[in-house]
Scaffold this active site. Structure first.
Site, PDB file in Angstrom:
ATOM      1  N   ASP A   1       0.883  -1.155   0.000  1.00 29.72           N
ATOM      2  CA  ASP A   1       0.000   0.000   0.000  1.00 29.72           C
ATOM      3  C   ASP A   1       0.933   1.220   0.000  1.00 29.72           C
ATOM      4  O   ASP A   1       2.093   1.107   0.394  1.00 29.72           O
ATOM      5  CB  ASP A   1      -0.864  -0.021   1.258  1.00 29.72           C
TER       6      ASP A   1
ATOM      7  N   ASP B   1      -1.342  -0.699   6.170  1.00 34.68           N
ATOM      8  CA  ASP B   1      -1.627  -0.293   7.550  1.00 34.68           C
ATOM      9  C   ASP B   1      -3.047   0.189   7.765  1.00 34.68           C
ATOM     10  O   ASP B   1      -3.493   0.319   8.898  1.00 34.68           O
ATOM     11  CB  ASP B   1      -0.667   0.827   7.978  1.00 34.68           C
TER      12      ASP B   1
ATOM     13  N   ASP C   1      -7.098  -1.848   4.101  1.00 32.75           N
ATOM     14  CA  ASP C   1      -6.129  -2.856   3.654  1.00 32.75           C
ATOM     15  C   ASP C   1      -6.448  -4.239   4.205  1.00 32.75           C
ATOM     16  O   ASP C   1      -5.862  -5.226   3.757  1.00 32.75           O
ATOM     17  CB  ASP C   1      -4.709  -2.469   4.094  1.00 32.75           C
TER      18      ASP C   1
END
Length: 634
Positions: A341, A533, A537
């Site tokens: 991410d 995080d 996600d």
């Protein structure tokens, strides 16, 4: 060293000293080659050896007996008991009074067990260090005095007092006081962190100097320290494929070698006697069978493999890396593709407003409306808008907040309908918006259905991100991918700066899962790990082969869904974790290969009479000690 370990070490030393004395005694009392009529001279020597044997091997005999009663016959205790008692019986039958082999086998076996116990204890210390972060109490101020309360009884919103040297018992926000806190038990970082009023603090940290008043934000069961302890306690229950293989192997292997030893003691003598018409030589073949049993004991495999993983889990824990089980460590060592991410993982997630464009109102007014509309969101972009506004947020001015996942927020501010979000939100509302050529996250603002301008927000890359991507390649990762909901321009810039192989931008949470599915379907990608995080996600973390949650500050959903939790937000620890897992697996395979080769060779030598009891001792205890010492290199 524990009391039990000290006791065992003392017993080993005493037994070794007594064994030396027994050899001296036997030299004076027993003359080799004497007839049986003189054999009574060896009775005190035999009694002395039996005493030493009971001292050093009494617990093994008890365990073997209990194993037989409980239906667990074929274990290492049974093998050692039958082999050593058999060696005693052979010495008595041959009237040699030489019981050195029987006692020495047990002595060396117990020495190996001591090494194994010490090694496990050393590995457990790193886990115990993590367990020590559990706070015993929390201070509540009543009538000017501090009262110690069980942390589990404290509700969110309660103000607690943490004095210098005390552990912070619950997650919360500092309401008064300044101090430095030690977060090494959580993150592995040795440098204290300076905090003051308004800073968020995590349970398990240690207050180093000033007195802090902290308003708790979670109950104890949901606090960071509780989640860490839960992860640590459950890690040992998730076994790797290697461990499961060894457990199954031992269950089949041990009965097989016992039956093989019986066959070795019976079949060759019968063949010699019935077919070859030679003397059966029962004692020689029984002796070989006993050697075969000692050699066959699978201690090196049964002990060293779990120990290697346990040491690896402990080493990772000391570095602020929580791996939920050795199965995940084994899978991580085979990772070929790492997917990231962007926000909060490769970038700091600390957004700053860098411009306001095409505004039909004053900059301050657009920022004010945007900040008020975003006041209920915890997204980093929302926080940056509130920070740029720079004034106290009056939430009474805001109502009817509607968050549209992956697009933005619609709310009423001072009875004006405000829409704040990306281009997808504008398109869904049918708003004719102005494109921006600046690199950054573009937040469009619509007031009462009329386009009012857009705000440019820029993220900052983490200091270690570039180095982390470079080290991943060095650790054997073949491909890196970035998935982000940010714009194409921002994604392209970050991917170019960090030298990421592939990126996909403007993704909704569902799009990230679909993209992960495609990556998993491509067999060339191998094992795919995902690092993120945010709460959005969590689905990708669960879908990936290995999910890595970045930081204790990450969302609860991400930490719950992940297989590995990094207690700080340093992406460099991803490559460190992969290198550690590879080293751990390399040592596991070294031990398996070494033990099997040495044992197979010694079994053949023992069966054909080329290896005596001392060779058997090396094949069993020597291999175990070498394997355990090798495991401790983790």
């Amino acid at each position: 060293m524990t009391k039990k370990q000290k006791k065992n070490l003392f017993r080993i030393i005493i037994s070794a000293v007594l064994l030396i004395l027994a050899n001296i005694l036997s030299h004076f009392l027993v003359i080799k080659g004497e007839s049986f009529s003189k054999f009574f001279y060896s009775i005190p020597v035999t009694a002395f050896y039996v005493l030493i044997y009971i001292i050093i091997g009494g617990d093994i005999l008890r365990k073997a007996f209990r194993g037989i009663l409980n239906g667990r016959v074929f274990d290492e205790n049974f093998l050692m008991a039958i082999a050593t008692i058999g060696a005693f019986a052979l010495a008595v039958y041959e009237r040699s009074a030489d019981y050195n082999e029987a006692v020495a086998v047990m002595l060396f076996y117990q020495t190996g067990e001591f090494f194994q116990s010490y090694a496990v204890g050393k590995s457990r210390k790193s886990i115990a260090a993590l367990m020590d972060i559990r706070p015993d109490y929390a201070n509540i101020e009543k009538d000017g005095k501090l009262e110690k309360i069980n942390p589990e009884a404290i509700e969110p919103g309660t103000v607690i007092v943490v004095q210098p040297g005390e552990k912070i018992p619950l997650d919360g926000i500092v309401v008064s006081g300044e101090s430095a806190i030690n977060t090494s038990a959580l993150t592995g970082e040795s440098i204290p962190r300076e905090i003051s009023s308004g800073c968020e603090v995590l349970s398990g940290s240690i207050n180093l100097n000033g007195v802090l008043k902290i308003q708790t934000t979670r109950v104890f069961g949901e606090s960071t320290v509780s989640k860490i302890l839960e992860l640590v306690e459950s890690a040992g229950s998730r076994k790797s494929k290697s461990e499961n293989f060894i457990s199954k192997f031992a269950r089949v292997y041990t009965p097989f070698v016992v039956l093989s030893a019986i066959a070795l003691s019976v079949c060759p003598p019968l063949v010699r006697m019935l077919i070859l018409k030679l003397p059966p030589d029962w004692m020689n073949w029984c002796y070989r069978a006993l050697i075969f049993l000692v050699i066959s004991c699978p201690c090196a495999l049964v002990i060293s493999i779990p120990l290697s993983f346990f040491a690896g889990l402990g080493r990772a824990g000391r570095s602020g890396i929580l791996i939920k089980g050795s199965n995940f460590m084994e899978a991580l060592s085979k990772t070929k593709t790492v997917v990231f991410d962007k926000t909060g993982t490769l970038t700091k997630g600390v957004f700053e407003v860098s411009g306001v464009h095409h505004n039909k109102l004053e900059d301050e007014k657009i920022l004010e409306y945007a900040a008020l509309a975003e006041c209920a969101s915890s997204h980093p972009i929302s926080k940056s808008l509130i920070s740029a506004h720079g004034k106290q947020i009056d939430r009474n001015r805001v109502k009817d907040i509607e968050e549209i996942s992956g697009k933005g927020i619609i709310a009423k501010v001072d009875n004006h309908k405000i829409a704040v979000g990306n281009s997808k939100l504008m398109e869904s509302l049918g708003i004719d918006y102005k494109a921006c050529h600046c690199v950054g996250t573009i937040i469009h603002v619509v007031i009462d259905g009329e386009y009012s301008g857009h705000i440019v927000i820029s993220d900052v890359e983490k200091e270690n991100s570039k180095k982390a991507l470079s080290e991943l390649k060095e650790s054997g990762v073949q491909k890196t991918v970035m998935l982000t909901g940010d714009s194409e321009k921002v994604a392209e810039l970050v991917a170019s700066n960090l030298k990421i192989d592939e990126y996909f931008a403007e993704l909704l949470p569902s799009d990230k899962v679909e993209r992960m599915e495609l990556l998993l379907q491509d067999k060339n990608n191998g094992v795919v790990a995902f690092a993120g995080d945010g709460i959005n996600d969590a689905p990708v973390l669960m879908r990936s082969d290995i999910g890595i949650a970045m930081g204790a500050m990450g969302s609860d959903a991400a930490i719950e869904a992940a297989d590995i939790v990094l207690m700080d937000d340093d992406p460099l620890k991803i490559s460190k974790t992969i290198k550690l897992s590879k080293k751990c697996l390399r040592i596991v395979y070294e031990n398996i290969l070494f033990a099997l080769i040495v044992k197979a060779a010694c079994l053949l030598l023992g069966a054909f009479g080329f290896a005596g009891m001392w060779g058997a001792i090396f094949a069993d205890v020597g291999v175990m000690i070498i394997a355990v010492l090798n495991a401790m290199r983790v």
